[in-house]
Design a protein around this motif. Structure first.
Motif, short mmCIF file in Angstrom:
data_model
loop_
_atom_site.label_atom_id
_atom_site.label_comp_id
_atom_site.label_asym_id
_atom_site.label_seq_id
_atom_site.Cartn_x
_atom_site.Cartn_y
_atom_site.Cartn_z
N GLY A 147 0.81 -1.21 0.00
CA GLY A 147 0.00 0.00 0.00
C GLY A 147 0.85 1.26 0.00
N ALA A 148 1.98 1.22 0.74
CA ALA A 148 2.88 2.37 0.76
C ALA A 148 3.45 2.62 -0.63
N ALA A 149 3.80 1.52 -1.33
CA ALA A 149 4.32 1.66 -2.70
C ALA A 149 3.26 2.20 -3.64
N TYR A 150 2.03 1.67 -3.53
CA TYR A 150 0.95 2.12 -4.41
C TYR A 150 0.60 3.59 -4.17
N ALA A 151 0.66 4.01 -2.93
CA ALA A 151 0.38 5.42 -2.61
C ALA A 151 1.42 6.33 -3.26
N THR A 152 2.68 5.92 -3.19
CA THR A 152 3.75 6.69 -3.82
C THR A 152 3.57 6.74 -5.33
N ILE A 153 3.21 5.61 -5.92
CA ILE A 153 3.03 5.54 -7.37
C ILE A 153 1.86 6.41 -7.82
N LEU A 154 0.73 6.31 -7.11
CA LEU A 154 -0.46 7.07 -7.50
C LEU A 154 -0.22 8.57 -7.41
N SER A 155 0.38 9.01 -6.29
CA SER A 155 0.64 10.45 -6.14
C SER A 155 1.60 10.95 -7.21
N SER A 156 2.61 10.15 -7.55
CA SER A 156 3.56 10.55 -8.59
C SER A 156 2.93 10.50 -9.97
N MET A 157 2.00 9.55 -10.18
CA MET A 157 1.33 9.43 -11.47
C MET A 157 0.47 10.65 -11.77
N ILE A 158 -0.16 11.18 -10.74
CA ILE A 158 -0.98 12.39 -10.92
C ILE A 158 -0.11 13.56 -11.35
N ILE A 159 1.03 13.72 -10.69
CA ILE A 159 1.96 14.80 -11.05
C ILE A 159 2.52 14.58 -12.45
#
Length: 264
Positions: A147-159
């Protein structure tokens, strides 16, 4: 819970190295683009941006291959071992390395055209969004370390999508278009002249941090890497203004030096 923080702490040197690929490549591309802009050769600056993007794609493939081999060869622990958690965190990050490399690359290339406000706001927004999503993915969705990895990926994907929107809709001074691409070996050389020393500096830190983590595990147990990762986060926060100043100075120096050469 401590195993989750342990896995993240042990992963920090590797994720830092992954992020450094885009950051270093961005600084190299920033440097050559700034010099082209200063000399008035705007088309070469556009061409340099595309060279940087091509290199980023090559690096991404290399990182994914390395992580797959590392997962299969270096770690043969059972499913309860904390190192498996480390790779549960690292593998999604490695697969989506493309996003992290490009976020850092495009943040640097925007600075080459004198726009430091936009990338700064976007990177800060990404970090804040990551902090909000972390507990949601880890606890509410019960995904644990993944979940920590997915949160990092999602936030970076938006940017990342915002960066793409800026470049694809002509909202930047330097356009992103393949029509400007002409392979120039000297552009690659100039990019590597700046990118390689910066990357090697980060690589040395990552190797030493991994060594320190292994020492702390033997002497303090799992709490050692956790405390070390927290101290490194604080150090990064303290040196951030200095690094930001240095990056801004790189763009200005590149433009001014070429303008001075033209006047001479």
């Amino acid at each position: 819970m401590w195993r989750l923080f342990f896995a993240i702490g042990v992963s920090i040197p590797i994720t830092t190295l992954i992020f450094s690929l885009g950051d270093s490549l961005g600084q190299g591309t920033n440097s050559i683009m700034s010099r082209f802009i200063g000399s008035g050769d705007y088309e070469s600056s556009y061409n340099a941006l595309i060279h940087g993007i091509i290199l980023a794609n090559i690096l991404w493939v290399g990182v994914v291959i390395c992580m797959i081999f590392a997962h299969g060869i270096l770690f043969h622990f059972n499913s309860l071992d904390s190192y498996i958690l480390t790779f549960d965190y690292l593998m999604p990050i490695a697969i989506f390395t493309y996003i992290f490399i490009f976020n850092n690359l495009l943040a640097e290339t925007l600075q080459a055209e004198g726009n430091s406000k936009t990338p700064t706001v976007l990177i800060i927004a990404s970090n804040i969004l990551n902090m909000i999503l972390d507990p949601i993915f880890i606890f509410n969705f019960d995904l644990g370390i993944k979940g920590a990895a997915y949160a990092t990926i999602l936030s970076s994907m938006i940017i990342f999508s915002i960066f793409l929107h800026l470049y694809s809709h002509g909202k930047t001074k330097i356009p992103l278009s393949l029509k400007y691409f002409k392979f120039r070996r000297y552009i690659l050389i100039e990019i590597f002249k700046v990118a390689l020393p910066n990357f090697l500096n980060d690589a040395i830190w990552c190797i030493s941090a991994s060594f320190i983590n292994s020492t702390l595990i033997m002497t303090m147990g799992p709490i050692g890497p956790i405390l070390y990762s927290v101290s490194n986060k604080l150090k990064t926060l303290l040196v951030a203004p200095v690094r930001g100043y240095g990056r801004g100075l790189m763009s200005v120096t590149g433009i001014c030096s070429e303008q001075k050469n033209l006047m001479a």
